[in-house]
Write a protein that holds these residues in place. Structure first.
Motif, PDB file in Angstrom:
ATOM      1  N   ASP A  29       0.852  -1.185   0.000  1.00 16.29           N
ATOM      2  CA  ASP A  29       0.000   0.000   0.000  1.00 16.29           C
ATOM      3  C   ASP A  29       0.888   1.236   0.000  1.00 16.29           C
ATOM      4  O   ASP A  29       1.572   1.519   0.992  1.00 16.29           O
ATOM      5  N   SER A  30       0.866   1.975  -1.092  1.00 14.69           N
ATOM      6  CA  SER A  30       1.743   3.142  -1.205  1.00 14.69           C
ATOM      7  C   SER A  30       1.423   4.198  -0.152  1.00 14.69           C
ATOM      8  O   SER A  30       2.276   5.016   0.183  1.00 14.69           O
ATOM      9  N   VAL A  40       5.471  -3.646  -3.181  1.00 18.24           N
ATOM     10  CA  VAL A  40       5.010  -4.729  -4.046  1.00 18.24           C
ATOM     11  C   VAL A  40       3.657  -4.324  -4.624  1.00 18.24           C
ATOM     12  O   VAL A  40       2.644  -4.311  -3.911  1.00 18.24           O
ATOM     13  N   PRO A  41       3.602  -3.974  -5.909  1.00 18.32           N
ATOM     14  CA  PRO A  41       2.334  -3.572  -6.516  1.00 18.32           C
ATOM     15  C   PRO A  41       1.481  -4.807  -6.851  1.00 18.32           C
ATOM     16  O   PRO A  41       1.903  -5.673  -7.604  1.00 18.32           O
ATOM     17  N   ALA A  44      -5.099  -6.071  -8.809  1.00 21.32           N
ATOM     18  CA  ALA A  44      -6.431  -6.543  -8.394  1.00 21.32           C
ATOM     19  C   ALA A  44      -7.464  -5.628  -9.045  1.00 21.32           C
ATOM     20  O   ALA A  44      -7.417  -5.405 -10.252  1.00 21.32           O
ATOM     21  N   GLU A  45      -8.406  -5.077  -8.230  1.00 23.27           N
ATOM     22  CA  GLU A  45      -9.361  -4.132  -8.797  1.00 23.27           C
ATOM     23  C   GLU A  45      -8.633  -2.948  -9.429  1.00 23.27           C
ATOM     24  O   GLU A  45      -9.058  -2.400 -10.436  1.00 23.27           O
ATOM     25  N   ARG A  46      -7.540  -2.553  -8.789  1.00 24.06           N
ATOM     26  CA  ARG A  46      -6.657  -1.543  -9.361  1.00 24.06           C
ATOM     27  C   ARG A  46      -5.271  -2.142  -9.533  1.00 24.06           C
ATOM     28  O   ARG A  46      -4.888  -3.061  -8.813  1.00 24.06           O
ATOM     29  N   ASP A  47      -4.531  -1.628 -10.486  1.00 20.17           N
ATOM     30  CA  ASP A  47      -3.179  -2.106 -10.750  1.00 20.17           C
ATOM     31  C   ASP A  47      -2.203  -1.313  -9.894  1.00 20.17           C
ATOM     32  O   ASP A  47      -2.022  -0.105 -10.081  1.00 20.17           O
ATOM     33  N   GLY A  48      -1.574  -2.009  -8.947  1.00 19.10           N
ATOM     34  CA  GLY A  48      -0.655  -1.350  -8.045  1.00 19.10           C
ATOM     35  C   GLY A  48       0.542  -0.710  -8.726  1.00 19.10           C
ATOM     36  O   GLY A  48       1.203   0.153  -8.131  1.00 19.10           O
ATOM     37  N   ALA A  54       4.424   6.964  -6.327  1.00 21.39           N
ATOM     38  CA  ALA A  54       4.014   7.455  -5.007  1.00 21.39           C
ATOM     39  C   ALA A  54       4.751   6.719  -3.896  1.00 21.39           C
ATOM     40  O   ALA A  54       5.127   7.324  -2.879  1.00 21.39           O
ATOM     41  N   ALA A  55       4.963   5.413  -4.078  1.00 22.02           N
ATOM     42  CA  ALA A  55       5.689   4.635  -3.070  1.00 22.02           C
ATOM     43  C   ALA A  55       7.135   5.104  -2.959  1.00 22.02           C
ATOM     44  O   ALA A  55       7.680   5.225  -1.855  1.00 22.02           O
ATOM     45  N   LEU A  56       7.780   5.369  -4.096  1.00 17.70           N
ATOM     46  CA  LEU A  56       9.151   5.869  -4.067  1.00 17.70           C
ATOM     47  C   LEU A  56       9.205   7.238  -3.393  1.00 17.70           C
ATOM     48  O   LEU A  56      10.114   7.524  -2.596  1.00 17.70           O
ATOM     49  N   GLU A  57       8.218   8.075  -3.678  1.00 16.12           N
ATOM     50  CA  GLU A  57       8.163   9.394  -3.061  1.00 16.12           C
ATOM     51  C   GLU A  57       8.010   9.281  -1.546  1.00 16.12           C
ATOM     52  O   GLU A  57       8.540  10.095  -0.785  1.00 16.12           O
ATOM     53  N   ALA A  58       7.279   8.238  -1.087  1.00 19.64           N
ATOM     54  CA  ALA A  58       7.043   8.039   0.343  1.00 19.64           C
ATOM     55  C   ALA A  58       8.241   7.426   1.051  1.00 19.64           C
ATOM     56  O   ALA A  58       8.238   7.326   2.284  1.00 19.64           O
ATOM     57  N   GLY A  59       9.236   6.981   0.300  1.00 16.43           N
ATOM     58  CA  GLY A  59      10.446   6.470   0.941  1.00 16.43           C
ATOM     59  C   GLY A  59      10.810   5.038   0.626  1.00 16.43           C
ATOM     60  O   GLY A  59      11.786   4.511   1.168  1.00 16.43           O
ATOM     61  N   ALA A  60      10.029   4.362  -0.220  1.00 14.33           N
ATOM     62  CA  ALA A  60      10.384   2.988  -0.599  1.00 14.33           C
ATOM     63  C   ALA A  60      11.770   2.974  -1.225  1.00 14.33           C
ATOM     64  O   ALA A  60      12.109   3.833  -2.045  1.00 14.33           O
ATOM     65  N   SER A  61      12.579   1.981  -0.836  1.00 13.75           N
ATOM     66  CA  SER A  61      13.933   1.916  -1.380  1.00 13.75           C
ATOM     67  C   SER A  61      13.996   1.120  -2.672  1.00 13.75           C
ATOM     68  O   SER A  61      14.960   1.241  -3.438  1.00 13.75           O
ATOM     69  N   ALA A  62      12.958   0.300  -2.928  1.00 11.68           N
ATOM     70  CA  ALA A  62      12.930  -0.518  -4.140  1.00 11.68           C
ATOM     71  C   ALA A  62      11.497  -0.978  -4.369  1.00 11.68           C
ATOM     72  O   ALA A  62      10.621  -0.798  -3.522  1.00 11.68           O
ATOM     73  N   TYR A  63      11.264  -1.589  -5.506  1.00 14.82           N
ATOM     74  CA  TYR A  63       9.927  -2.087  -5.816  1.00 14.82           C
ATOM     75  C   TYR A  63      10.018  -3.296  -6.737  1.00 14.82           C
ATOM     76  O   TYR A  63      10.996  -3.477  -7.473  1.00 14.82           O
TER      77      TYR A  63
END
Length: 445
Positions: A29-30, A40-41, A44-48, A54-63
């Motif tokens: 969840d971003s 991890v995108p 499902a109903e929406r494509d992660g 947005a996840a990278l902007e929030a601080g995720a180091s990788a995806y």
């Protein structure tokens, strides 16, 4: 748990694009990503994948991604959900003590809450958040456990045959607890025997040096002893069992107290949770914790200190209002019967149950709702349906009408608010509690 991006890519047989970075935990969840996590995108109903930036902007180091990378550090895989489960297997290897798996139609989450409290007195313990009990939630729990985790307590849910098999393949549990086989999600299993077969997958997965903790008061759960590959530790209120409760009673706030009797010792327990149905959950937690070598006195203290998850048999006492039992997280016949019987034990001049739909009962939908209405009648409880006439002709259809109904009750009365998630009855409780006492209009039901 911490991994390097290279370690993740190597374990998954995937392609690393971008610099090697340290990963600290996993999120799907971003909106809730924390610094250093792997995003991890999920498709499902929406494509992660739409939320990677947005996840990278929030601080995720990788995806992870199945698409062309969009910058940063990417691990390119064929299926992100399957890769998440594979990462759960990697995290499982880091748990030094063992895994406790919990399944059952009712009681999983509360048993987990009780057991986590008991285990944490002695071991570095991780446990499922809320009801994270499926093929996404379970590996997330493992991946987000601290690096020095000794024991992990994991809920395992099922909506069909083979679901628990998939979870046990990730977690490889050492202890398996089965709380019950009841009319929950039964339309997906083809009846109670199908539910029993699905829950029994946890028992079948255990190693010979593990233990199956079984509710011997439930005949379908007790029967699982016949195919357990390891020793069985039984608990019960009625049946003969290794772990049992004596002198069970409730206080005026529906908190149970009883004498816990086990091969490891005997002592008094006073739960902070509400409702008689918490006693077997406490027995299951005690049995597992004691087998894991938690000292007996620490188990007693852990059971007393445990708090439940939100909207599960909460007892509210508000000025100028009734005793309000909020049990809105979910509902099936077993949990609704237990809640009604608990309401019947509350000293009150008038008892009222606002009941929403019990979902996913298949062909038993009408008969089970009628059975709950008949039980309530025998207990002296008025039943009002919420957006449903399955309990009878008396019903309200929106939050304001439900709040008005509760507002007509006084300090000498008691009310239960319960239904499946689709009913969203927590909105009724929250709205009712926000109304200044004396400000709720009279009900006209």
């Amino acid at each position: 748990m911490r991994f390097s991006a290279t370690e993740v890519a190597t374990h998954l047989g995937a392609t690393l694009v971008g610099p090697d970075v340290e990963i600290d935990g996993v999120s799907i969840d971003s909106r809730s990503v924390t610094t250093g996590q792997l995003f991890v995108p999920i498709v499902a109903e929406r494509d992660g994948h739409s939320f990677i930036a947005a996840a990278l902007e929030a601080g995720a180091s990788a995806y992870l991604t199945t698409q062309d990378p969009v910058g940063g550090t990417a691990v390119v895989v064929e299926d992100t959900a399957a890769a998440l489960m594979d990462l759960g297997r990697l995290a499982r290897t880091r748990v030094s003590g063992g895994i406790i798996g919990i399944t059952g139609s009712v009681g999983k989450t509360t048993t987990k809450d009780l057991l986590r409290q008991c285990m944490a007195s002695t071991f570095r313990t991780a446990a499922s958040e809320r009801s994270f009990n499926n093929e996404l939630g379970l590996p997330l729990t493992l991946c987000n456990a601290p690096d020095d985790t000794e024991w992990a307590v994991l809920e395992m849910g099922a909506r069909g045959a083979g679901h628990i098999d998939r979870l046990t393949a990730i977690a490889r549990p050492d202890v398996g607890i089965v709380t019950s086989v009841a009319m929950a999600h039964v339309e997906f299993f083809g009846g109670l025997d199908g539910v029993a077969r699905a829950k029994g997958e946890l028992v079948e997965s255990l190693a010979a040096d593990g233990v199956a903790v079984l509710n011997l008061d439930d005949p379908r759960v007790a029967a699982m002893a016949s195919f357990s590959p390891c020793p069985v530790l039984g608990y019960a209120l009625e049946a003969e069992a290794d772990v049992r409760a004596e002198d069970v009673a409730l206080d005026d706030d529906l908190r149970p107290h009883f004498v816990l009797v086990t091969p490891w010792g005997k002592g008094e327990v006073r739960l902070g949770l509400h409702g008689l149905q918490q006693v077997p959950n406490a027995l299951a937690a005690a049995a597992a914790a004691l087998w894991c070598q938690v000292p007996f006195d620490a188990v007693l203290a852990g059971l007393a200190a445990a708090t439940g998850s939100p909207f599960r048999m909460e007892v509210h006492r508000l000025a100028d209002g009734p005793v309000l039992v909020a049990d809105c997280y979910n509902a099936n016949p077993a949990s609704t019967e237990a809640a009604l019987r608990s309401l019947g034990a509350v000293p009150a001049s008038r008892r009222l149950a606002l009941l929403g739909l019990m979902a996913e009962l298949g062909e038993a939908t009408v008969s089970e709702h009628q059975r709950m209405a008949a039980l309530a009648d025998t207990l002296g409880i008025e039943v009002i349906g919420y957006q449903s006439d399955l309990y009878g002709p008396r019903r309200v259809d929106d939050v304001e009408a439900a709040v008005a109904l509760l507002g007509a009750l006084g300090p000498g009365d008691a009310a239960l608010v319960k239904g499946s998630r689709v009913a969203r009855l927590e909105e009724v409780v929250q709205r009712y509690e926000s109304v200044p006492r004396g400000g709720a209009p009279n009900a006209g039901v």
